[in-house]
Design a protein around this motif. Structure first.
Motif, short mmCIF file in Angstrom:
data_model
loop_
_atom_site.label_atom_id
_atom_site.label_comp_id
_atom_site.label_asym_id
_atom_site.label_seq_id
_atom_site.Cartn_x
_atom_site.Cartn_y
_atom_site.Cartn_z
N GLN A 38 0.85 -1.19 0.00
CA GLN A 38 0.00 0.00 0.00
C GLN A 38 0.88 1.24 0.00
O GLN A 38 2.04 1.20 0.43
N SER A 39 0.35 2.33 -0.50
CA SER A 39 1.12 3.57 -0.55
C SER A 39 0.22 4.75 -0.23
O SER A 39 -0.94 4.81 -0.68
N ASP A 40 0.77 5.68 0.53
CA ASP A 40 0.05 6.92 0.81
C ASP A 40 0.23 7.93 -0.33
O ASP A 40 -0.50 8.92 -0.42
N ALA A 41 1.21 7.66 -1.21
CA ALA A 41 1.52 8.61 -2.28
C ALA A 41 0.66 8.39 -3.52
O ALA A 41 0.53 9.29 -4.35
N TYR A 42 0.09 7.21 -3.67
CA TYR A 42 -0.73 6.93 -4.85
C TYR A 42 -1.65 5.76 -4.52
O TYR A 42 -1.44 5.01 -3.57
N LYS A 43 -2.69 5.59 -5.33
CA LYS A 43 -3.64 4.52 -5.12
C LYS A 43 -3.22 3.26 -5.88
O LYS A 43 -2.69 3.35 -6.98
#
Length: 327
Positions: A38-43
């Motif tokens: 998972q990433s907070d910078a992109y979906k």
């Protein structure tokens, strides 16, 4: 060496042992980078592609030729020629082993590439480090090269092959079953020895390794005695082929089974080398590199069991029997 240095080395070895055991026993296996992350910078949008396969396709067996403590250090510490494996299995009555019970040691995460197979070949794959899981098994098999004064006709190395520990083999079987359950692409003929995939350099796990016992437990390939006898009876009655033709056809059969020999370019020496590798695995009581009828019958029985579609075009095959089997 001073007592202080000895004590330091001993403590370091015990610490490495304890750390490895703790990692295995508590299941602290690293999560692979990029695996459902998972990433907070992109979906992240996951759409599973059908155009993929398992990375792991082979299971490779080794013997260490050294004791447990030395094996652990060699397989885990940096060196000028670094090596590793995914697992290390100790043996009973090894003074260098620190526990009363035998434990499987995990040294490399299965999702990572361990350095155990070298420039190897099996089936259509090379560099099997990229495609395999390696199990190192503590066993002090070793060979002494012939002395320089040895006559050229007697230049065979002198080798010693102690039996594998039965309790150790119980662990190897249990571990291998777990691995096969996780990786369905590891079919019976893809459970191999180091000597199968790079016979130019290696012979392990050697002639004492209980391949038949593993196959009876559902791990790896083995032949059916009745099928070997049927092929042997037919071959013994067929004496029209010359030696060179027989050896070249055997090279083709080895290649069809998975060995990395090129039947189009194989020299007589290469055929002998790969025949010995085959015999170490499937006829360990007589390893001489000779393409005799018994070795041919064993290989034909294996091909009939695991690759029957490849048999129809072979010379020296009782086609009437094969046709009856297909009917």
């Amino acid at each position: 060496m001073s007592n202080t240095i000895r004590q330091s080395l001993g403590q370091a070895a015990l610490l490495a042992t304890a750390v490895s055991a703790a990692l295995f026993n508590f299941g602290c296996v690293a999560t692979s980078a990029g695996l459902n992350h998972q990433s907070d910078a992109y979906k992240i949008e996951v759409v599973e592609s059908q155009n993929a396969s398992e990375r792991v396709r082979f299971l490779v067996m080794h013997f260490t030729a050294i004791d447990f403590d030395t094996s652990l250090r060699v397989l885990t510490q940096p060196s000028s020629s670094p090596v590793s494996s995914h697992y290390l299995v100790p043996e009973s009555d090894d003074p260098s082993y620190p526990h009363e019970d035998l434990r499987v040691y995990q040294l490399v995460d299965e999702t990572r590439r361990a350095w155990h197979a070298g420039p190897s070949i099996w089936e259509d794959r090379s560099q099997l480090n990229d495609h395999s899981i390696g199990i190192e098994i503590v066993n002090k098999s070793h060979c002494h090269p012939p002395a320089e004064s040895t006559p050229e006709a007697e230049t065979e190395a002198v080798c010693f092959f102690p039996d594998f520990d039965p309790k150790q083999m119980e662990l190897v079987i249990a571990l291998s079953k777990d691995i096969l359950a996780r990786y369905p692409d590891i079919t019976p003929t893809r459970v191999v020895g180091h000597g199968d995939i790079i016979p130019q350099w290696k012979i392990d796990p050697g002639p004492k390794f209980p391949w038949q016992q593993l196959a009876e437990a559902g791990i790896g390939a083995w032949y059916d005695d009745a099928t070997v006898k049927r092929h042997l009876d037919f071959l013994n009655g067929n004496t029209t082929s010359d030696r060179d033709s027989i050896r070249l056809r055997f090279a083709q059969w080895l290649s069809d089974y998975g060995y990395g020999i090129d039947p189009e370019t194989a020299t007589d020496a290469e055929i002998t080398l790969y025949t010995r590798a085959f015999q170490y695995h499937f006829r360990s009581w007589k390893v001489d590199g000779e393409v005799d009828n018994h070795s041919r019958a064993i290989l034909l029985a294996l091909l009939e069991k695991y690759f029957p579609q490849k048999l129809s075009g072979y010379p020296d095959i009782n086609q009437a029997v094969l046709a009856a089997k297909d009917a």
